[in-house]
Design an enzyme around this catalytic site. Structure first.
Site, PDB file in Angstrom:
ATOM      1  N   ASN A   1      42.603  41.752  34.651  1.00  0.00           N
ATOM      2  CA  ASN A   1      43.214  40.903  35.670  1.00  0.00           C
ATOM      3  C   ASN A   1      42.168  40.655  36.760  1.00  0.00           C
ATOM      4  OD1 ASN A   1      43.211  43.191  37.411  1.00  0.00           O
ATOM      5  ND2 ASN A   1      45.272  43.766  36.751  1.00  0.00           N
ATOM      6  N   LYS A   2      42.537  39.852  37.743  1.00  0.00           N
ATOM      7  CA  LYS A   2      41.557  39.455  38.760  1.00  0.00           C
ATOM      8  C   LYS A   2      41.034  40.651  39.545  1.00  0.00           C
ATOM      9  CE  LYS A   2      40.952  36.057  42.482  1.00  0.00           C
ATOM     10  NZ  LYS A   2      41.629  34.970  43.227  1.00  0.00           N
ATOM     11  N   LYS A   3      41.938  41.576  39.881  1.00  0.00           N
ATOM     12  CA  LYS A   3      41.537  42.762  40.652  1.00  0.00           C
ATOM     13  C   LYS A   3      40.536  43.596  39.872  1.00  0.00           C
ATOM     14  CE  LYS A   3      43.501  46.871  42.882  1.00  0.00           C
ATOM     15  NZ  LYS A   3      44.762  47.614  43.164  1.00  0.00           N
ATOM     16  N   GLU A   4      40.831  43.876  38.590  1.00  0.00           N
ATOM     17  CA  GLU A   4      39.921  44.659  37.768  1.00  0.00           C
ATOM     18  C   GLU A   4      38.616  43.909  37.526  1.00  0.00           C
ATOM     19  OE1 GLU A   4      39.902  47.749  36.761  1.00  0.00           O
ATOM     20  OE2 GLU A   4      41.832  48.162  37.719  1.00  0.00           O
TER      21      GLU A   4
ATOM     22  N   ASP B   1      50.347  42.980  29.234  1.00  0.00           N
ATOM     23  CA  ASP B   1      50.471  43.525  27.879  1.00  0.00           C
ATOM     24  C   ASP B   1      50.847  42.429  26.892  1.00  0.00           C
ATOM     25  OD1 ASP B   1      50.012  46.099  28.914  1.00  0.00           O
ATOM     26  OD2 ASP B   1      52.153  46.463  29.215  1.00  0.00           O
TER      27      ASP B   1
END
Length: 325
Positions: free
Chosen positions: A208-211, A274
């Site tokens: 995701n964007k954060k990761e 997921d």
């Protein structure tokens, strides 16, 4: 994007054999009703009306793959406890074949929800954080157990679902990716930054964007296209897909494509990533391009966020959503 082509790909899902490897949790949902008075304090008092157990984390990826019609295998770690037995029963009920190594305690996430309005009141985590096995890598016996069983199946794709618990803190991911590349098996990785070096050479990396910002070492503002290119350079993967929540997702192979999220009423985003991993594995192994796979995954995510909690969907739901769009 040609709708008939996307539907053609989805109709191939039930011919696929997909394995999911990763951290597993039992997701418990408790629906409660407030009581008029707490005799102990001024804090709220709730009474439980009903509860439901679902399989979470990597298990939710497997549940999505199975509900979309493919033969599904789940490899992971559970405890020698009642929660581990519940996970096995859920797998059997959903038609998921499983190879589960027993060690420590099963990770449990209990969500407390108000029954009248579906209000999320809080979450209680129950796992092995206070035990001897607290976030230590899975031992060699467990790693070999999963790897040996995985390579005995003739697979189209393998999803590595990393929640940074225990499964990928050792050498398992490297072994699986090496084997998969030798056998021309597609590998989809939903990574955490702490273990990103273990996923070098995978077919597709899907943070995701954060990761993605953590993996790229870019916590400050930076364009998503630059993030994707940096992660591709770091991981040496063929494809990058970054999920952006309400802003959709971007897919990068030789060029960056932005797929916008559907205009829908979002009820609960829990587990949507997921579902995206599951659909990407199914689509790519059914002959779709990265861009076609991303569009199908975007439709799928739009369906599950309309449901409460970690949820699944069927191929029929997915095809109908594409036809109606």
């Amino acid at each position: 994007m040609e709708k008939d082509r996307l539907i053609e790909v989805i109709k191939e899902f039930d011919k696929r054999k997909i394995a999911v490897v990763g951290d597993i949790a039992l997701d418990r949902y408790s629906w409660v009703r407030p009581m008029p008075e707490n005799p102990e304090s001024e804090a709220p008092l709730y009474t439980e009306v009903c509860s439901e157990d679902r399989i979470g984390c990597a298990g939710n990826v497997a549940a999505n793959i199975s509900s979309l019609g493919a033969k599904t295998y789940l490899c992971g770690l559970v405890g020698k406890d009642s929660e581990g037995k519940i996970i096995r029963k859920i797998c059997l009920d959903k038609g998921i074949s499983y190879y589960l190594f027993e060690e420590g305690k099963t990770n449990v996430k209990e969500r407390i929800i108000g029954i009248e309005h579906g209000t999320y009141l809080g979450r209680i985590d129950r796992n092995d954080r206070n035990s001897l096995h607290d976030l230590q890598p899975i031992n060699q016996e467990g790693e070999d157990f999963m790897y040996d069983r995985l390579i005995n199946e003739k697979l189209d794709s393998i999803v590595l679902s990393d929640y940074n618990k225990r499964v990928f803190r050792n050498n398992l991911a490297r072994r699986i990716i090496k084997y998969a590349n030798e056998q021309n098996i597609i590998t989809i990785v939903d990574p955490k930054q702490q273990n990103i070096a273990s996923f070098t050479g995978a077919t597709l990396i899907k943070p995701n964007k954060k990761e993605a910002r953590k993996i790229a070492g870019q916590e400050h503002l930076i364009e998503e296209s630059a993030l994707a290119k940096k992660i591709k350079e770091i991981t040496m993967s063929k494809f990058i897909l970054i999920t952006l929540g309400k802003d959709g997702m971007i897919a990068y192979e030789n060029e960056v494509n932005h797929i916008r999220a559907q205009d829908i009423d979002v009820y609960d985003v829990c587990g949507a990533g997921d579902t995206v991993s599951a659909v990407l594995a199914l689509s790519l192994s059914s002959g779709a391009t990265l861009l076609e796979s991303a569009h199908i995954a975007n439709y799928a995510a739009g369906i599950v966020v309309e449901k409460q909690g970690t949820s699944t969907l069927t191929s029929e739901e997915l095809i109908n959503r594409i036809k109606q769009s």
